[in-house]
Design a protein around this motif. Structure first.
Motif, PDB file in Angstrom:
ATOM      1  N   ALA A 203       0.819  -1.215   0.000  1.00 50.20           N
ATOM      2  CA  ALA A 203       0.000   0.000   0.000  1.00 50.20           C
ATOM      3  C   ALA A 203       0.850   1.260   0.000  1.00 50.20           C
ATOM      4  N   THR A 204       2.086   1.169   0.488  1.00 45.55           N
ATOM      5  CA  THR A 204       2.977   2.340   0.508  1.00 45.55           C
ATOM      6  C   THR A 204       3.953   2.331  -0.663  1.00 45.55           C
ATOM      7  N   ARG A 224      -5.374   7.309   4.713  1.00 46.77           N
ATOM      8  CA  ARG A 224      -5.081   5.879   4.855  1.00 46.77           C
ATOM      9  C   ARG A 224      -4.275   5.597   6.122  1.00 46.77           C
ATOM     10  N   ARG A 271      -7.601   8.279   8.746  1.00 46.28           N
ATOM     11  CA  ARG A 271      -8.809   7.629   8.230  1.00 46.28           C
ATOM     12  C   ARG A 271      -9.794   7.376   9.361  1.00 46.28           C
ATOM     13  N   ASP A 281      -8.169  -4.042   7.682  1.00 49.86           N
ATOM     14  CA  ASP A 281      -7.894  -2.922   6.782  1.00 49.86           C
ATOM     15  C   ASP A 281      -6.412  -2.834   6.435  1.00 49.86           C
ATOM     16  N   ASP A 286      -6.324  -1.025   2.824  1.00 54.48           N
ATOM     17  CA  ASP A 286      -7.198   0.146   2.958  1.00 54.48           C
ATOM     18  C   ASP A 286      -6.590   1.138   3.941  1.00 54.48           C
ATOM     19  N   ILE A 287      -5.971   0.620   4.985  1.00 51.51           N
ATOM     20  CA  ILE A 287      -5.091   1.409   5.836  1.00 51.51           C
ATOM     21  C   ILE A 287      -3.667   1.090   5.415  1.00 51.51           C
ATOM     22  N   ALA A 288      -2.936   2.117   5.020  1.00 56.94           N
ATOM     23  CA  ALA A 288      -1.560   1.897   4.568  1.00 56.94           C
ATOM     24  C   ALA A 288      -0.593   1.813   5.734  1.00 56.94           C
ATOM     25  N   CYS A 290      -0.339   2.558  10.348  1.00 59.40           N
ATOM     26  CA  CYS A 290      -1.130   2.800  11.554  1.00 59.40           C
ATOM     27  C   CYS A 290      -0.296   2.551  12.801  1.00 59.40           C
TER      28      CYS A 290
END
Length: 415
Positions: A203-204, A224, A271, A281, A286-288, A290
């Protein structure tokens, strides 16, 4: 007495356990409710349960809290713990560590998974503790902030250190002197709970995420980013990123951290704030990136190699769940024997292999390696010196601070 030889779990069994934690009943049990003194619980009335408790600490002394110990004639131990927080057999029918304890000592453990969150559990036992009565429990496991509160109220018994020689000798250095129980007179750690930064490298686009500044300001992550609903972790990591120590910050430091997080909410960089439901996620992307709990990451990485974690240069947050003996417990010596038992490296390794959080027991590495070499080499379970020196704890709050700080955090996350 029947001899019992503990059986090590195979690598396939461990993989199956990890999958069950992320896809089955574990996914929304222990971690979903982890350390749930968060904004939601406290904002809707939990603070009232914890603020004064109606009885000043001085009403409970060592003398008034003594109970007759029936350990010799009653071979029982009543232990309340969180769900899925001790080793189980592959078929889910046995708890090997508890069975071994019975075979070795003759003490049968009545093991009850009745702690779903700290505030709710405190509500269950508060009336008996306040009245100086037996709670029906000889051993409980609660998170550090609640442990400190109950010790301060005089509601937990001092341990007889001569009954816990393994615990005294094998407690890892980083767990020895919490500010709420400085010499571990009343408690021993069950496990450590690190909060670090996690990201999905797909995702990144392969970029590392290494700081709270990056989470809050990197435009490529906008919309994200996930933060935790656990105030002590989210605000603690933000304070560290600002150059403040969570161990001794001031109220204006806290307000500055909240303002910084609020900016991330207002500009839609963040997000959402989550419990452990960030797991799906993050895995999907969907979450890159966290703030995440280490035990989740050990389990996630087993199924998704794109999940990575970093320890910020500024440091990370560490909390603990802890074993304590309530006042008037009927089987204090049996409880102390159990605490001592789980501080044997071989026993501790078996528990750590199942729950995947930081093991507080020195000397466990070789035993854990016999079960799974990768787990034994994972700093999220057995921290090395470099990892440990970056660990920080959120300071103990007064009742007034707890009310004020949690209300501000609740407003931030929309609870």
């Amino acid at each position: 007495m029947e001899q019992y030889e503990p059986q090590s779990l195979s690598a396939p069994q461990l993989a199956a356990i990890r999958r069950s934690m992320t896809e089955g009943r574990m996914a929304m049990s222990r971690r979903a409710l982890l350390r749930s003194a968060g904004a939601g619980a406290l904002a809707v009335g939990g603070l009232g349960a914890l603020s004064g408790c109606g009885i000043p600490p001085a009403t409970r002394t060592a003398e008034t809290s003594k109970a007759d110990d029936h350990s010799d004639e009653e071979k029982w131990l009543n232990f309340s713990n969180w769900t899925e927080y001790i080793d189980v057999s592959d078929d889910n029918k046995h708890r090997p560590s508890l069975e071994e304890f019975k075979r070795r000592t003759g003490v049968r453990v009545k093991y009850t998974e009745d702690i779903n969150d700290n505030v709710e559990f405190f509500g269950k036992i508060k009336p008996q503790l306040a009245a100086g009565q037996d709670t029906g429990r000889d051993l409980i496991c609660v998170t550090d902030w609640l442990a400190g509160r109950m010790i301060r109220l005089g509601w937990m018994q001092k341990l007889d250190q001569t009954n816990v020689p393994n615990a005294y000798a094998n407690l890892a250095e980083g767990f020895r002197s919490p500010d709420w129980d400085p010499v571990r007179a009343h408690s021993y750690a069950w496990t450590g709970i690190p909060a670090v930064i996690a990201y999905n490298e797909k995702a990144t686009d392969g970029r590392k995420v290494t700081s709270v500044t990056q989470l809050l300001e990197d435009p490529s992550l906008k919309g994200r980013v996930g933060m935790l609903t656990e105030m002590r972790d989210t605000v603690g990591l933000t304070l560290l990123d600002m150059g403040k120590r969570p161990e001794d910050f001031r109220a204006d430091d806290y307000d500055a951290a909240i303002a910084r997080l609020q900016k991330g909410v207002d500009n839609k960089q963040i997000r959402r704030f989550t419990g452990n439901d960030y797991v799906d996620d993050l895995s999907k992307g969907d979450i890159a990136a966290c703030v995440a709990w280490a035990g989740d990451l050990v389990q996630l990485q087993a199924d998704n190699p794109a999940i990575k974690f970093t320890i910020p240069d500024a440091g990370f947050m560490m909390a603990t769940d802890n074993l304590l003996i309530p006042n008037k417990a009927r089987h204090k010596r049996n409880a102390e024997r159990f605490i001592d038992y789980v501080y044997e490296p071989k026993v501790a390794a078996k528990i750590a292999a199942f729950i995947n959080y930081v093991c507080p027991v020195d000397g466990v590495r070789d035993e854990l390696a016999k079960i799974d070499k990768e787990l034994a080499a994972n700093p999220l379970i057995l921290p090395d010196a470099e990892f440990t020196k970056k660990s920080h704890n959120f300071r103990l709050l007064s009742a007034e601070e707890e009310t004020s700080f949690e209300q501000k955090f609740a407003k931030l996350i929309g609870a």
